[in-house]
Design an enzyme around this catalytic site. Sequence first.
Site, PDB file in Angstrom:
ATOM      1  N   HIS A   1       0.823  -1.213   0.000  1.00  0.00           N
ATOM      2  CA  HIS A   1       0.000   0.000   0.000  1.00  0.00           C
ATOM      3  C   HIS A   1       0.859   1.266   0.000  1.00  0.00           C
ATOM      4  O   HIS A   1       0.586   2.199  -0.766  1.00  0.00           O
ATOM      5  CB  HIS A   1      -0.937   0.007   1.198  1.00  0.00           C
ATOM      6  CG  HIS A   1      -1.926  -1.111   1.192  1.00  0.00           C
ATOM      7  ND1 HIS A   1      -2.767  -1.380   2.260  1.00  0.00           N
ATOM      8  CD2 HIS A   1      -2.224  -2.052   0.251  1.00  0.00           C
ATOM      9  CE1 HIS A   1      -3.520  -2.425   1.976  1.00  0.00           C
ATOM     10  NE2 HIS A   1      -3.203  -2.860   0.774  1.00  0.00           N
TER      11      HIS A   1
ATOM     12  N   HIS B   1      -0.917 -11.326  -4.897  1.00  0.00           N
ATOM     13  CA  HIS B   1       0.411 -10.769  -4.664  1.00  0.00           C
ATOM     14  C   HIS B   1       1.483 -11.658  -5.290  1.00  0.00           C
ATOM     15  O   HIS B   1       2.477 -11.158  -5.828  1.00  0.00           O
ATOM     16  CB  HIS B   1       0.661 -10.599  -3.170  1.00  0.00           C
ATOM     17  CG  HIS B   1      -0.187  -9.539  -2.551  1.00  0.00           C
ATOM     18  ND1 HIS B   1      -0.056  -8.206  -2.856  1.00  0.00           N
ATOM     19  CD2 HIS B   1      -1.213  -9.607  -1.652  1.00  0.00           C
ATOM     20  CE1 HIS B   1      -0.934  -7.506  -2.172  1.00  0.00           C
ATOM     21  NE2 HIS B   1      -1.655  -8.331  -1.442  1.00  0.00           N
TER      22      HIS B   1
END
Length: 337
Positions: free
Chosen positions: A78, A261
């Site tokens: 993030h 991911h």
Amino acid sequence: MPQQQTLQQPVSFSGIGLHSGNRVNMTLLPAAANSGIVFRRVDLDGGPEIEARAEHVVDTQRSTTLGKGALRIHTVEHVLAAFSGAGVFNAVIELDAPEPPIGDGSARQFAQLIREAGIFAQPDPIEPLRLSAPIELSLGDTQMAAFPHDSLKLTCTSADKGGRFTQFLALEVTPESWERELSHARTFGFLEEIEYLYRNGLIRGASLENAIIVRDDAVLTNEPLRYAEEFVRHKMLDIVGDLSLIGRPLQAHIVAVKPSHQGNTELARAILAQARKPLETAQTFSPPPTSLDKPAGKAESRPAKSSSTVTNSAPTETLVRDGATIETEGVMRLLPH
């Protein structure tokens, strides 16, 4: 060619770590040109550092973890997305814990910190990475592809294993569209997965303050959804953060179906591998070293095996160049046999 950018001044933020549930203090600092994004653990002796590069990814279970020796930084995607979205590729991220604060589960607070710090244009240029050919990757349910493009474009479809909450979005990513269309999208999880992760010592800091929780067909959140397609937008936020591990702006059209991911970081590695090919080819045909002796007892290194399938659709390179000198072994590779 765009200029490199860093922060004008330091800026700090404190919050809860997603996995530990403990308070984390984070400071974002300017960095010199060509230094990249670097994580620094100020709670450890010597302030050890990890460069935010794809080669340092050591785990992708539910988030992206960087490692160097015994050092670990968890849930980096993030804050990296916030830097990449703003076009900042030189900065130091100081932490007094093994993960950044989760904030509200999006990148909104990190984007706000970067605005507060200000962006400083450095004199050195930064060359975007352009694909020479398409790349395709298949990893379980995750399907990803990267195509040559004149900017960064994301086309993404997300869904859970049962096909619930299927969402689709395509977006040209610019600093303006990044902050407006992606940075506010919060992380989300399905209740059955969250219970498993919590029992296994993960996501101790998760709550409705920093995540959307899906229970059956109900969406649990402490505020209305920020976007109609908030789930797929958060997946795209993760893609921006994970692909920033390439280390420079990327010009490509990324098409992702059920991204993860692991899939994102494998694609980053595949893109870097394609970019290195011309250099490796040039080194293959460079003059041999002055000493032909090899160190005794050194075993030849082999690339690690991967469970993913990566296809690089680059056209076959011309192995013989004008004026090149080819050794006997090279000639044998070229001749039919």
